[in-house]
Design a protein around this motif. Sequence first.
Motif, short mmCIF file in Angstrom:
data_model
loop_
_atom_site.label_atom_id
_atom_site.label_comp_id
_atom_site.label_asym_id
_atom_site.label_seq_id
_atom_site.Cartn_x
_atom_site.Cartn_y
_atom_site.Cartn_z
N HIS A 112 0.83 -1.21 0.00
CA HIS A 112 0.00 0.00 0.00
C HIS A 112 0.87 1.26 0.00
CE1 HIS A 112 -3.29 -2.57 2.15
NE2 HIS A 112 -3.09 -2.93 0.89
N LEU A 142 0.91 4.01 -3.00
CA LEU A 142 0.53 5.40 -2.72
C LEU A 142 1.71 6.35 -2.94
CD1 LEU A 142 -1.67 4.73 0.42
CD2 LEU A 142 -2.46 5.67 -1.76
N MET A 173 -9.60 12.07 0.09
CA MET A 173 -9.58 11.11 1.18
C MET A 173 -10.85 10.26 1.23
SD MET A 173 -6.66 11.29 2.39
CE MET A 173 -5.26 12.39 2.24
N ARG A 184 -12.11 8.82 -1.29
CA ARG A 184 -11.75 7.66 -2.12
C ARG A 184 -10.94 6.67 -1.32
NH1 ARG A 184 -12.55 3.67 -5.56
NH2 ARG A 184 -10.72 3.15 -6.82
N PHE A 185 -9.95 7.17 -0.56
CA PHE A 185 -9.13 6.26 0.25
C PHE A 185 -9.97 5.53 1.29
CE2 PHE A 185 -5.30 9.19 -0.63
CZ PHE A 185 -4.99 8.47 -1.77
N ARG A 186 -11.01 6.19 1.80
CA ARG A 186 -11.86 5.59 2.81
C ARG A 186 -12.54 4.32 2.30
NH1 ARG A 186 -15.37 9.58 3.57
NH2 ARG A 186 -14.04 10.65 5.07
N ARG A 223 -4.62 2.55 7.04
CA ARG A 223 -4.79 4.00 7.15
C ARG A 223 -3.45 4.72 7.26
NH1 ARG A 223 -8.98 3.24 5.05
NH2 ARG A 223 -11.03 3.32 6.02
N VAL A 280 -1.23 5.88 4.00
CA VAL A 280 -1.43 7.13 3.28
C VAL A 280 -0.44 8.19 3.77
CG1 VAL A 280 -3.07 8.97 2.74
CG2 VAL A 280 -3.86 6.61 2.90
N THR A 293 -11.08 9.72 8.68
CA THR A 293 -11.45 8.84 7.58
C THR A 293 -12.29 7.68 8.06
OG1 THR A 293 -9.34 7.65 7.81
CG2 THR A 293 -9.42 9.43 6.20
#
Length: 279
Positions: free
Chosen positions: A34, A38, A115, A117-119, A125, A128, A279
């Motif tokens: 991840h 990112l 954010m 979208r990331f949720r 978490r 990011v 988030t």
Amino acid sequence: MSTAVLTSPYDDTPYDGAPPAGDGRIGPRAQLRHVGALTRRNLLRIKADPESMFDALLMPVVFIVLFVYVFGGAMSGGRGDYIQYLVPGLLGQTGINLAMAVGTGLNSDFATGVMDRFRTLPIGRASVLVAKLLAETLRGLVSFTVLIAFALLLGLEVRTGPLQVLAAVALSLLFGSAMVWLSMLLGMSLRSAQAVQGVSALVLMPLQFGSSTFADPATMPGWLRAFTRLNPMSALADASRALFNGGPLAHPVLMVLAWTAGITAVAAPLAVARFRKRT
């Protein structure tokens, strides 16, 4: 009623859009994937918007020209000695300027819905924030390269060796990483990007100008000298100066490492907790 199916950007596994249960269910290898994905996203954003690198590329040049040619002539020893004094300190100055700008961008990401979208994605978490830290470290490395290369053209002498210069860069990046955590915490705690910029300026001004970066503290009044002794930017400037020019090294390096560890130990957990809450 059908449920929308999203696809994770990290593999081809369908995902139903529900937020992940938490970082506890995501293993270390997945966390690393991840962070890598990112970080690549952040670098691709820079590639798509090259103007975002202007501060990293031009800030070192502007600072050297302004301070060496505006103030260097008034310093004892002239511009030649002043560039030897100034440039190592500018490593830290440039690093924290870039670091404190991260909070403004993070605040804007929340305001523009990035954010959200990331949720919806099954990602850790903290990844990011770590990805932003890594991308900013790479930007800082580019900026330091420009700073040192331009200073060498203007007459900077490295009186130690290349390994010591690399050590000065690494020390500045390390302290800059701690300030990135602090900046991200501010970015998620304040309501607007303007507020983040204002508070960041309040943090930066005394750190930068109440230090040994631009002038010898011996020329300052007693109350300001007391502040410069405790200022981590003074320790960073003194350590970098010793690594470029030679001189006592242990005490300022230990001070920088202590400040870095302290700031990171406080700001990083608070930033991650704040991110999870938002988030």
